[in-house]
Write a protein that holds these residues in place. Structure first.
Motif, mmCIF file in Angstrom:
data_model
loop_
_atom_site.group_PDB
_atom_site.id
_atom_site.type_symbol
_atom_site.label_atom_id
_atom_site.label_comp_id
_atom_site.label_asym_id
_atom_site.label_seq_id
_atom_site.Cartn_x
_atom_site.Cartn_y
_atom_site.Cartn_z
ATOM 1 N N PRO A 90 13.881 2.494 0.594
ATOM 2 C CA PRO A 90 13.983 1.750 1.864
ATOM 3 C C PRO A 90 13.871 0.250 1.625
ATOM 4 O O PRO A 90 13.497 -0.203 0.538
ATOM 5 C CB PRO A 90 12.777 2.257 2.656
ATOM 6 N N TYR A 95 11.839 8.114 8.022
ATOM 7 C CA TYR A 95 12.746 7.189 7.324
ATOM 8 C C TYR A 95 13.890 6.820 8.261
ATOM 9 O O TYR A 95 14.650 7.686 8.697
ATOM 10 C CB TYR A 95 13.268 7.848 6.043
ATOM 11 N N TRP A 96 14.003 5.524 8.547
ATOM 12 C CA TRP A 96 15.092 4.984 9.363
ATOM 13 C C TRP A 96 15.904 3.998 8.518
ATOM 14 O O TRP A 96 15.695 2.782 8.596
ATOM 15 C CB TRP A 96 14.532 4.261 10.587
ATOM 16 N N PRO A 97 16.848 4.465 7.701
ATOM 17 C CA PRO A 97 17.646 3.519 6.917
ATOM 18 C C PRO A 97 18.525 2.645 7.805
ATOM 19 O O PRO A 97 18.823 1.504 7.469
ATOM 20 C CB PRO A 97 18.489 4.422 6.009
ATOM 21 N N VAL A 148 14.053 12.015 -2.786
ATOM 22 C CA VAL A 148 13.973 11.433 -1.438
ATOM 23 C C VAL A 148 14.607 12.383 -0.428
ATOM 24 O O VAL A 148 14.069 12.602 0.674
ATOM 25 C CB VAL A 148 14.662 10.052 -1.402
ATOM 26 N N ILE A 191 8.361 -0.694 3.663
ATOM 27 C CA ILE A 191 7.406 0.333 4.070
ATOM 28 C C ILE A 191 6.500 -0.301 5.116
ATOM 29 O O ILE A 191 5.844 -1.311 4.847
ATOM 30 C CB ILE A 191 6.577 0.862 2.892
ATOM 31 N N PHE A 218 12.513 14.391 2.826
ATOM 32 C CA PHE A 218 12.817 14.344 4.259
ATOM 33 C C PHE A 218 13.545 15.597 4.750
ATOM 34 O O PHE A 218 13.904 15.681 5.926
ATOM 35 C CB PHE A 218 13.559 13.054 4.591
ATOM 36 N N LEU A 238 9.509 4.206 6.777
ATOM 37 C CA LEU A 238 10.414 3.613 5.796
ATOM 38 C C LEU A 238 11.592 3.051 6.582
ATOM 39 O O LEU A 238 12.282 3.786 7.292
ATOM 40 C CB LEU A 238 10.883 4.658 4.783
#
Length: 439
Positions: free
Chosen positions: A375, A424-426, A63, A378, A67, A232
């Motif tokens: 995540p 990806y925005w955790p 992962v 999705i 990114f 994500l």
């Protein structure tokens, strides 16, 4: 005392089992803090050697690399783990026996059901961020793996068969439908995949639009192409180590029964009986808003809920985990009892063996190994745009309002072709880069 030494030897052999989660806290936090070089270095170190959590470190490392805009490296790691897990489907007798004397972390980790299925999804995404040649194969492999899991349950007469749609991440058939549609002629195949997605997500408005479109045999208007924004969102499920009160009560009853029926006492159940549980942090925003050339256009919509998927598949497996945990504890108590019987232990020796047995049981820890950088959701948005270059700005929104800065990228839209954007925005801030597929 030889038997006591055996117990202490087993205890020493387990030191470090419970540190799995601790080893991964720092690199995962580095990822969430957007310090990808530090996260990569830490995960790479953990993935070396033969630790029992080697494969989950590899998954998290994949992962990170994805990114960091290294999709080819991410794809190689994911394939390696997938193949390793396939090998572990047939677990060795020795490994199984060892885990009954220690804890489940002595077993080779072959992934939870949801993790096995999501490897295919992340392989698909990794391929899409390159040339996309293998993306369709990966999405098909996910569906075949799910059928295999359901098929095994139908062959097992000791448990009810799983539902036909059990554990399917909706992203898998959806992306396969997208890829079949992009051939500009396999619209029937695309329709079947969208129908499967609709069965999994019956209220999803976009999927119904997709079905209507492919039934007319039209990918896009003349002079237009399609951009798929794949977001994500949130931090996904992970395992923690609670105790199981029901199991604890069962073990206390087992203690009493064995002690009453036998000539010797057994170690009291002081150490809690531990089984893993899933937790998932709340999302810090709802959707990702997308501007095209400075104009607010649409938002992504959730397609796969990892918390729901993980919870469904993990709950199905939980009785087996509990049964193995209880069996392990009973075997340990039986081993202490047999040792007392063999040496005809006096009161002092019996107390010493009880102490060793309690210490032996206390070394157990729940198997919290897991793919930690998944995540929460999705989310996907389909944009049909005129051919040519477009500027996209993506921002997390809650209740229709932006809650974080925009992340921007430029896409080259090609007539009757697909382009893919992945982020990806955790939390509320993008981690790493916005990835754009190569035309």
């Amino acid at each position: 005392m030889p038997v006591g030494l055996v117990f202490w030897g087993l205890w020493l052999s387990q030191i470090g089992c419970s540190t799995h989660a601790k080893r991964l806290i720092e690199p995962r936090q580095s990822f969430y803090s957007n310090d990808l070089p530090a996260a990569h270095a830490s995960f790479a170190k953990l993935s070396e050697g033969t630790r029992s959590d080697h494969t989950v470190a590899e998954l998290d490392l994949a992962v990170v690399e994805l990114f960091q805009n290294q999709p080819a490296s991410a794809e190689r790691r994911l394939r390696k783990v997938r193949d390793r897990w396939e090998e572990l489907e047939a677990k060795s007798i020795g490994e199984e026996a060892h885990s009954l004397l220690t804890d489940d972390q002595k077993r080779g980790y072959s992934g939870e059901t949801y993790e096995q299925l999501l490897i295919g999804t992340f392989l698909t995404l990794s391929s899409l961020m390159q040339d996309g040649v293998d993306a369709e194969s990966y999405s098909l492999q996910t569906l075949l793996k799910q059928r295999e899991i359901v098929g095994r349950s139908q062959d097992n007469k000791d448990q009810p068969p799983l539902p036909e749609l059990f554990g399917i991440p909706a992203t898998a058939p959806y992306l396969r439908g997208v890829l079949r549609e992009a051939t500009l002629h396999d619209y029937d195949d695309a329709a079947r995949m969208y129908e499967l997605t609709a069965a999994l997500q019956p209220d999803h408005p976009v999927v119904m639009q997709d079905l209507d479109r492919v039934r007319t045999g039209s990918h896009s208007q003349p002079g237009h192409g399609v951009v798929y924004v794949i977001a994500l969102v949130g931090r996904g499920p992970y395992k923690v180590e609670p105790t199981a009160p029901v199991t604890q009560a069962v073990m206390l009853q087992a203690d009493q029964i064995i002690s009453i029926l036998g000539d010797y006492s057994i170690p009291p159940t002081i150490a809690p009986v531990k089984i893993p549980a899933l937790e998932c942090p709340p999302k810090l925003f709802d959707l990702v808003g997308v501007e095209v050339d400075g104009t607010p256009t649409a938002t992504t919509l959730p397609l796969t809920d990892m918390q729901q998927l993980a919870g469904q598949t993990f709950q199905e497996k939980l009785p087996k985990i509990m049964a193995r945990t209880v069996a392990r504890r009973i075997i340990k108590k039986g081993t202490v009892y047999a040792a007392k019987s063999q040496i005809q232990a006096n009161q002092l020796a019996s107390l010493a063996l009880d102490a060793a047995g309690v210490a032996w049981e206390a070394t157990e820890s729940a198997d919290t190994r897991c793919w930690g950088l998944l995540p929460r959701e999705i989310q996907i948005l389909r944009l049909e745009l005129t051919a040519g270059q477009h500027h996209l700005a993506l921002e997390p929104i809650t209740a229709g309002r932006p809650v974080a800065p925009k992340s921007q990228c430029t896409v080259e839209v090609i007539d009757a072709r697909n382009t893919y954007v992945l982020g990806y925005w955790p939390d509320r801030h993008l981690v790493g880069q916005l990835l754009v597929s190569t035309p």
